[in-house]
Design an enzyme around this catalytic site. Structure first.
Site, PDB file in Angstrom:
ATOM      1  N   ILE A 134       0.828  -1.045   0.036  1.00 58.36           N
ATOM      2  CA  ILE A 134       0.043  -0.112  -0.026  1.00 58.36           C
ATOM      3  C   ILE A 134       1.238   1.231  -0.030  1.00 58.36           C
ATOM      4  O   ILE A 134       1.445   1.589   1.263  1.00 58.36           O
ATOM      5  CB  ILE A 134      -0.879   0.059   1.483  1.00 58.36           C
ATOM      6  CG1 ILE A 134      -2.013  -1.174   1.300  1.00 58.36           C
ATOM      7  CG2 ILE A 134      -2.257   1.539   1.079  1.00 58.36           C
ATOM      8  CD1 ILE A 134      -2.674  -1.044   2.577  1.00 58.36           C
ATOM      9  N   PRO A 135       1.237   2.001  -1.600  1.00 52.65           N
ATOM     10  CA  PRO A 135       2.248   2.883  -1.224  1.00 52.65           C
ATOM     11  C   PRO A 135       2.732   4.060  -0.621  1.00 52.65           C
ATOM     12  O   PRO A 135       2.270   5.358  -1.562  1.00 52.65           O
ATOM     13  CB  PRO A 135       2.577   3.098  -2.964  1.00 52.65           C
ATOM     14  CG  PRO A 135       0.731   2.562  -3.382  1.00 52.65           C
ATOM     15  CD  PRO A 135      -0.258   1.912  -2.377  1.00 52.65           C
ATOM     16  N   CYS A 136       1.829   3.904   0.839  1.00 49.37           N
ATOM     17  CA  CYS A 136       2.291   5.841   1.181  1.00 49.37           C
ATOM     18  C   CYS A 136       3.093   6.438   0.915  1.00 49.37           C
ATOM     19  O   CYS A 136       3.243   7.681   0.988  1.00 49.37           O
ATOM     20  CB  CYS A 136       2.127   5.528   2.688  1.00 49.37           C
ATOM     21  SG  CYS A 136       3.505   4.083   3.692  1.00 49.37           S
ATOM     22  N   HIS A 137       3.953   5.971   0.728  1.00 46.84           N
ATOM     23  CA  HIS A 137       5.782   6.493   0.079  1.00 46.84           C
ATOM     24  C   HIS A 137       5.249   7.444  -0.927  1.00 46.84           C
ATOM     25  O   HIS A 137       6.429   8.066  -1.821  1.00 46.84           O
ATOM     26  CB  HIS A 137       7.026   5.538  -0.131  1.00 46.84           C
ATOM     27  CG  HIS A 137       6.080   4.542  -1.472  1.00 46.84           C
ATOM     28  ND1 HIS A 137       5.429   3.542  -1.186  1.00 46.84           N
ATOM     29  CD2 HIS A 137       6.924   4.941  -2.621  1.00 46.84           C
ATOM     30  CE1 HIS A 137       5.392   2.594  -1.655  1.00 46.84           C
ATOM     31  NE2 HIS A 137       6.781   3.716  -2.901  1.00 46.84           N
TER      32      HIS A 137
END
Length: 181
Positions: A134-137
């Site tokens: 889950i690409p919070c970056h």
């Protein structure tokens, strides 16, 4: 029952967690909210299909490739607002970035949580229990600054660079002195 195992990546050790069928957690060692479930026991278990699938996905990702393997089934625990934000994070294309404000606007367009602030979105992003997948970056400030990352700004930069994002504008902004009062 929850199960955990480790994964060694180029950006450090990673803790994986599952309920036996779904990936419920993926934390970078030392990240804020590491482990996520204070006081709840988890057994060490290396051999679960969900962990095998997660390792294959991570192997491809950390090899600098857009993973061809489907991500494992995900089941993050959080509030309704947090889950709505995390669903939108999954829609951010590989190799791109968006802003906290854009996510707040998208929530409003979808009729979910209208009036949510970029700050509230930032709080939900920071509590993402399944980092990387889950690409919070991929979320930055509207002024182009990197802002926070539960795994550390250095790791955020590494992940963005791994995906081929031109991070020079982010690095330059981060190195400028803060002129706010």
């Amino acid at each position: 029952m929850y199960y955990q195992t480790g994964y060694v990546s180029p950006i450090g050790k990673i803790l994986l967690e599952s309920d036996g069928e779904n990936l419920t957690g993926l934390w970078l060692e030392g990240q804020k909210y590491y482990g996520g479930r204070k006081g709840k026991a988890a057994a060490v278990q290396e051999k679960l299909p969900v962990f095998d699938q997660t390792r294959k996905w991570l192997d491809q990702y950390f090899a600098g490739k857009r993973p061809e393997v489907s991500p494992p089934p995900l089941l993050p625990e959080g509030s309704g607002f947090q889950k709505a934000v995390w669903r939108l994070l999954c829609e951010i294309p590989y190799g791109t970035a968006t802003t906290y404000g854009a996510i707040a606007e998208k929530l409003a367009e979808m009729g979910e949580m209208s009036g949510a602030s970029a700050r509230a979105v930032g709080s939900a992003v920071g509590r993402n229990p399944i980092s990387v997948i889950i690409p919070c970056h991929r979320v930055v400030g509207k002024d182009g600054t990197l802002r926070g990352y539960a795994g550390g700004i250095g790791r955020k930069l590494q992940l963005l660079m791994l995906e081929g994002v031109d991070v020079s504008r982010y690095i330059e902004r981060e190195q400028r002195p803060d002129t706010r009062c």
